[in-house]
Structure formats: C-alpha cells, structure tokens
Design a protein around this motif. Structure first.
Motif, PDB file in Angstrom:
ATOM      1  N   ASN A 157      30.405  18.755  51.519  1.00 45.88           N
ATOM      2  CA  ASN A 157      31.518  19.082  52.414  1.00 45.88           C
ATOM      3  C   ASN A 157      31.770  17.957  53.414  1.00 45.88           C
ATOM      4  O   ASN A 157      32.916  17.622  53.706  1.00 45.88           O
ATOM      5  CB  ASN A 157      31.234  20.400  53.137  1.00 45.88           C
ATOM      6  CG  ASN A 157      31.312  21.599  52.200  1.00 45.88           C
ATOM      7  OD1 ASN A 157      31.907  21.509  51.122  1.00 45.88           O
ATOM      8  ND2 ASN A 157      30.711  22.699  52.603  1.00 45.88           N
ATOM      9  N   ARG A 185      33.553  15.266  51.565  1.00 42.37           N
ATOM     10  CA  ARG A 185      34.975  15.588  51.365  1.00 42.37           C
ATOM     11  C   ARG A 185      35.760  15.417  52.658  1.00 42.37           C
ATOM     12  O   ARG A 185      36.901  14.952  52.639  1.00 42.37           O
ATOM     13  CB  ARG A 185      35.121  17.021  50.848  1.00 42.37           C
ATOM     14  CG  ARG A 185      34.595  17.239  49.433  1.00 42.37           C
ATOM     15  CD  ARG A 185      34.852  18.662  48.968  1.00 42.37           C
ATOM     16  NE  ARG A 185      34.104  18.955  47.754  1.00 42.37           N
ATOM     17  CZ  ARG A 185      33.206  19.939  47.637  1.00 42.37           C
ATOM     18  NH1 ARG A 185      32.970  20.735  48.670  1.00 42.37           N
ATOM     19  NH2 ARG A 185      32.575  20.140  46.505  1.00 42.37           N
ATOM     20  N   ASP A 186      35.149  15.818  53.771  1.00 42.54           N
ATOM     21  CA  ASP A 186      35.814  15.612  55.059  1.00 42.54           C
ATOM     22  C   ASP A 186      36.140  14.133  55.265  1.00 42.54           C
ATOM     23  O   ASP A 186      37.266  13.775  55.606  1.00 42.54           O
ATOM     24  CB  ASP A 186      34.901  16.076  56.212  1.00 42.54           C
ATOM     25  CG  ASP A 186      34.877  17.587  56.371  1.00 42.54           C
ATOM     26  OD1 ASP A 186      35.848  18.243  55.935  1.00 42.54           O
ATOM     27  OD2 ASP A 186      33.896  18.109  56.923  1.00 42.54           O
ATOM     28  N   GLN A 200      39.526  23.713  57.046  1.00 43.11           N
ATOM     29  CA  GLN A 200      38.514  22.975  56.297  1.00 43.11           C
ATOM     30  C   GLN A 200      38.786  23.052  54.795  1.00 43.11           C
ATOM     31  O   GLN A 200      38.744  22.037  54.087  1.00 43.11           O
ATOM     32  CB  GLN A 200      37.130  23.564  56.572  1.00 43.11           C
ATOM     33  CG  GLN A 200      36.461  23.084  57.836  1.00 43.11           C
ATOM     34  CD  GLN A 200      35.061  23.662  57.950  1.00 43.11           C
ATOM     35  OE1 GLN A 200      34.854  24.872  57.779  1.00 43.11           O
ATOM     36  NE2 GLN A 200      34.090  22.810  58.241  1.00 43.11           N
ATOM     37  N   SER A 201      39.064  24.242  54.314  1.00 50.18           N
ATOM     38  CA  SER A 201      39.299  24.432  52.880  1.00 50.18           C
ATOM     39  C   SER A 201      40.526  23.657  52.413  1.00 50.18           C
ATOM     40  O   SER A 201      40.542  23.082  51.325  1.00 50.18           O
ATOM     41  CB  SER A 201      39.463  25.925  52.575  1.00 50.18           C
ATOM     42  OG  SER A 201      39.491  26.156  51.185  1.00 50.18           O
ATOM     43  N   TRP A 236      39.561  19.982  52.211  1.00 49.78           N
ATOM     44  CA  TRP A 236      38.781  19.707  51.004  1.00 49.78           C
ATOM     45  C   TRP A 236      39.658  19.739  49.751  1.00 49.78           C
ATOM     46  O   TRP A 236      39.422  19.004  48.786  1.00 49.78           O
ATOM     47  CB  TRP A 236      37.646  20.725  50.872  1.00 49.78           C
ATOM     48  CG  TRP A 236      36.675  20.674  52.017  1.00 49.78           C
ATOM     49  CD1 TRP A 236      36.454  19.622  52.865  1.00 49.78           C
ATOM     50  CD2 TRP A 236      35.817  21.734  52.466  1.00 49.78           C
ATOM     51  NE1 TRP A 236      35.517  19.945  53.815  1.00 49.78           N
ATOM     52  CE2 TRP A 236      35.093  21.233  53.596  1.00 49.78           C
ATOM     53  CE3 TRP A 236      35.578  23.034  52.043  1.00 49.78           C
ATOM     54  CZ2 TRP A 236      34.156  22.001  54.283  1.00 49.78           C
ATOM     55  CZ3 TRP A 236      34.646  23.799  52.730  1.00 49.78           C
ATOM     56  CH2 TRP A 236      33.950  23.287  53.836  1.00 49.78           C
ATOM     57  N   THR A 237      40.676  20.595  49.763  1.00 51.43           N
ATOM     58  CA  THR A 237      41.602  20.656  48.624  1.00 51.43           C
ATOM     59  C   THR A 237      42.345  19.333  48.462  1.00 51.43           C
ATOM     60  O   THR A 237      42.435  18.785  47.352  1.00 51.43           O
ATOM     61  CB  THR A 237      42.617  21.801  48.821  1.00 51.43           C
ATOM     62  OG1 THR A 237      41.921  23.041  48.933  1.00 51.43           O
ATOM     63  CG2 THR A 237      43.590  21.874  47.652  1.00 51.43           C
ATOM     64  N   ARG A 267      39.728  20.666  42.398  1.00 57.11           N
ATOM     65  CA  ARG A 267      40.901  20.834  43.260  1.00 57.11           C
ATOM     66  C   ARG A 267      41.535  22.216  43.116  1.00 57.11           C
ATOM     67  O   ARG A 267      41.933  22.827  44.122  1.00 57.11           O
ATOM     68  CB  ARG A 267      41.936  19.737  42.988  1.00 57.11           C
ATOM     69  CG  ARG A 267      42.610  19.826  41.627  1.00 57.11           C
ATOM     70  CD  ARG A 267      43.370  18.566  41.266  1.00 57.11           C
ATOM     71  NE  ARG A 267      44.170  18.732  40.059  1.00 57.11           N
ATOM     72  CZ  ARG A 267      43.685  18.737  38.830  1.00 57.11           C
ATOM     73  NH1 ARG A 267      42.367  18.599  38.624  1.00 57.11           N
ATOM     74  NH2 ARG A 267      44.481  18.898  37.784  1.00 57.11           N
ATOM     75  N   LEU A 273      39.399  24.954  44.785  1.00 60.81           N
ATOM     76  CA  LEU A 273      39.491  24.821  46.241  1.00 60.81           C
ATOM     77  C   LEU A 273      40.853  25.285  46.744  1.00 60.81           C
ATOM     78  O   LEU A 273      40.955  25.926  47.804  1.00 60.81           O
ATOM     79  CB  LEU A 273      39.245  23.365  46.647  1.00 60.81           C
ATOM     80  CG  LEU A 273      37.795  22.870  46.524  1.00 60.81           C
ATOM     81  CD1 LEU A 273      37.739  21.344  46.615  1.00 60.81           C
ATOM     82  CD2 LEU A 273      36.922  23.500  47.608  1.00 60.81           C
TER      83      LEU A 273
END
Length: 425
Positions: free
Chosen positions: A12, A15-16, A52-53, A56-57, A70, A73
C-alpha cells in the motif's frame, strides 16, 4: 503484525508513492504530507479509506506491476464510496477527491458514459461545498496548514471544472459549472502546495483579461486554456443558433475577435516563456499546449458564422482558412513529443486534442496531400495510447467515406463551411 499484513502495508505504501510519482503530475489534487498523515491516523476515517482506495486504483492503472489489480481495486473503491456517508466537510472533500480519481480512471478504462456520471458526482459535491467560492471572502493566510487546506479545496474545484469542460465539450453537452460564478483563485505552483508555502494567486478573470499575461504553473495554464476552450464552445453554439435563425449579430464578431486575441496572446506567452524542451518532460504542459491549438480549431469552426456584411469579411475568413491547418499541424508537432514519456505518465486527456485534430485532418487530407503524413502521426499516437487509455478506443473508428468532400484547392473558401458542418460539437 503477521507477515501477510506487513506485506500488504508495504504494498500500500508503494502504491501511494507510485501515485505521487506518476499521477500527481496531471492529478495534483492531493497534498502528500497531509495524505500520509491521515493514512497513519488510528483509526483511519472511512472517507480517507475511500480516497486511499481511489489512489491505489489510479496507481494500479498506471503500473505494469499492479495493472492486473486495477479492476478489483476499482470495484472495491466504488463499494466503499457507496457505503460511506459524507456528512461533514472533511469527508465530502475526500469523497470529491475520490470521485475525481475514479472518473479519470473510468475515462482510461471504462465506457465514457460511466466516467461522465462519476465526474458528475464529483461536480455535485464541489457545488454542495461551494468550492467555487473559496476566496469569496478575502483573507491573508500566513499559516502553512491553513494555506494547504484552502489550496487543496482550490485544486479539487479546478480539477472538477476541467472535468466538466472536457466531458461536455467533447460530447456537445451543456456545461455544468458557470465560469461567471467562480471566486476561487487559480492554484499555486506544485512546489508551494506540497511544501506548504503560502502564496497568493490571481483569479481566473484577472488572468484572462490581462493585457500583458504572466506565466503560471502548468496546472494553472491547463485550466486557463481549458476555460478558453469552453468559452470557444459556448461561442460556437451561440453562433450556430444565431446562424440557424438568420440572426447573426455584430456581437458574434466581437466575441470571435476577443477570444482570438486572448488565445493568441496567451499561447505566445506560453511558447516564449516555456522553452520547447519543457513540453517534452511535463505532461501537463504538453496537454495545455495541445488544448490551446484545439481552441483555435474551434474558433475556425465558428468562423463560418461571420456575417457576409461584416467589414473585412473576406480577410477574416481567409485568416481562419489558414489558421485551421496551421493549428492542426502544431498539434501534430506536439504529438511527436509523446515518445519522450512513458505511456503511464501521459496526461489522460491527451487523446481529446489528438482526436479532434485527427477528425479535422480526416476531413481535409484527401484534398491536401501535405496533410497525409500529419494524419498518420496523429493516428499512430492514438493507436499507441489505445492500450492504456479508453478515450482512444471509441474515437479511432471514424469513417468519412460516404461524405462528399469538396476540392479545397479549387475552392478554398469552402473549408470553413465544410469544417463547421462535420466537426463534432
């Protein structure tokens, strides 16, 4: 913490960072420190988990490593947004950010209609929070935290504003956000936003009417040219209505020349102050430069409504006959910068000016062989972006084989009439 949980936390975080490295260039609506600070909060709020989600998408969509995740997410984000109430300003802001990110994701990965609906959700939240009035009450903010909070609101508004213009102009739909009701300053530089350095930016109305324009950040420049594109769209629609009712007024020429003057001055400033190499490394700047030329194409389309009784009518019409191909050629030149970028770092709306340029070239290239190579360049650019950006897919299948195209070399004055009849609104 078990091993699997530790791995998930690490992924995570990765991804951020991927989002801020790749997407923040063209989606600069999240302040990095503020985002990470809220992510570490215990417990994390539901609205922040939605954001956040969404982050990440977007990160997964722009990464070969996470590309296979993808869709999962994306659906997880929609589920979170559907079950998370937005009951206060903080949660509404994070919902608006999430819906903007989801709309952009859908432009790249889903049907246009779905993206348009998601953009509408973000726009309604922006209206509900009155983000068009962030600076209605003048105050001097010296506190960095207060500046960042207010600047983030500005950026959410302007991103929603650009989404509104891009979706509506492309499909010929009525605009939602009224430019005349905007009392929110333009965004600051990315450095000032991320570092929390308070600065005071001008209003859009001040910048557009300035006789000696000053150059702003690539994001602000893209907002200005998107605004002018929207104004050109409204001008063209009003002109078409007046023309249909044989009621073309002197106001038409005033609007046309006024818009033309603003676009010309702003474009020259952009070209003079940003060296040519800048567009090869800044995706937002490249997109802004393309939209500037797309606005010129729109003005050329509107020029078919210039009344025959207008003084110097012939000179005006001839001027726009020359400018349309020149604007298209400039978009083609800019398209040749795209190989300097990773596909994952190209502005997601770049296919819009490429599509409109290709549409024009398809109409006229059969009678102007000098434009055939230009058509190939734009078509190849759209084909290369097709795998990562869904905006390209439905707009490459345009067939003009059943349209009788006049010979522009024998009758060059016909280019504007023809262009106006068949360019999409």
């Amino acid at each position: 913490m078990c091993v699997s949980a530790a791995i998930n936390v690490t992924l995570n975080h990765f991804r951020d960072q991927l989002f801020f490295d790749r997407a923040n260039t063209f989606l600069p609506i999240v302040q990095q420190y503020r985002y990470f600070q809220r992510s570490r909060a215990i417990p994390t709020t539901q609205s922040h988990m939605c954001l956040q989600s969404a982050v990440w998408t977007i990160a997964a969509a722009l990464s070969s490593q996470f590309h296979h995740l993808r869709d999962a997410l994306y659906h997880n984000t929609l589920d979170k947004l559907g079950h998370c109430p937005a009951e206060d300003d903080t949660s509404r802001l994070e919902h608006a950010q999430a819906w903007i990110l989801i709309a952009v994701y859908e432009f790249m990965q889903a049907p246009f209609e779905r993206a348009w609906i998601s953009a509408g959700r973000a726009i309604r939240l922006v209206q509900l929070m009155r983000l068009n009035e962030v600076d209605k009450v003048s105050d001097l903010i010296l506190d960095p935290d207060s500046f960042v909070e207010k600047e983030e609101k500005r950026r959410i508004f302007w991103m929603a504003f650009c989404l509104d213009r891009c979706t509506c102009v492309l499909e010929g739909l009525p605009l939602t956000l009224n430019e005349q009701e905007v009392s929110t300053r333009l965004p600051s530089s990315e450095e000032a936003f991320q570092s929390g350095t308070p600065v005071t930016m001008p209003f859009l109305s001040e910048v557009v009417t300035a006789s000696d324009p000053s150059l702003l950040s690539p994001f602000a420049e893209s907002i200005i040219f998107t605004t002018l594109w929207g104004r050109g769209f409204l001008h063209q629609r009003q002109s078409a209505t007046e023309y249909a009712f044989c009621n073309t007024s002197r106001d038409f020429c005033d609007r046309q020349l006024w818009l033309d003057d603003i676009i010309t001055r702003r474009t020259l400033k952009l070209q003079q102050d940003y060296v040519a190499a800048s567009a090869k490394v800044d995706a937002m700047l490249l997109y802004a430069s393309m939209i500037a030329q797309t606005t010129v194409l729109l003005l050329c389309k509107a020029a078919e409504s210039i009344p025959p009784t207008t003084p110097s009518n012939h000179d005006l019409v001839s001027r726009y006959q020359r400018r349309a191909p020149a604007a298209a050629k400039e978009i083609v030149r800019l398209a040749q910068y795209l190989p300097h970028f990773s596909f994952f770092k190209v502005h997601p709306f770049t296919p819009i000016p490429l599509f409109l340029c290709r549409q024009f070239l398809l109409l006229v290239s059969s009678h102007d062989e000098t434009l055939a190579d230009d058509l190939n360049v734009v078509t190849e650019a759209l084909l290369e972006l097709k795998g990562i950006n869904g905006l390209c897919q439905s707009r490459l299948n345009i067939d003009f084989s059943d349209i009788e195209i006049p010979d522009f070399q024998e009758s060059p004055e016909g280019i504007l009439d023809f262009f106006g009849n068949y360019m999409a609104t």
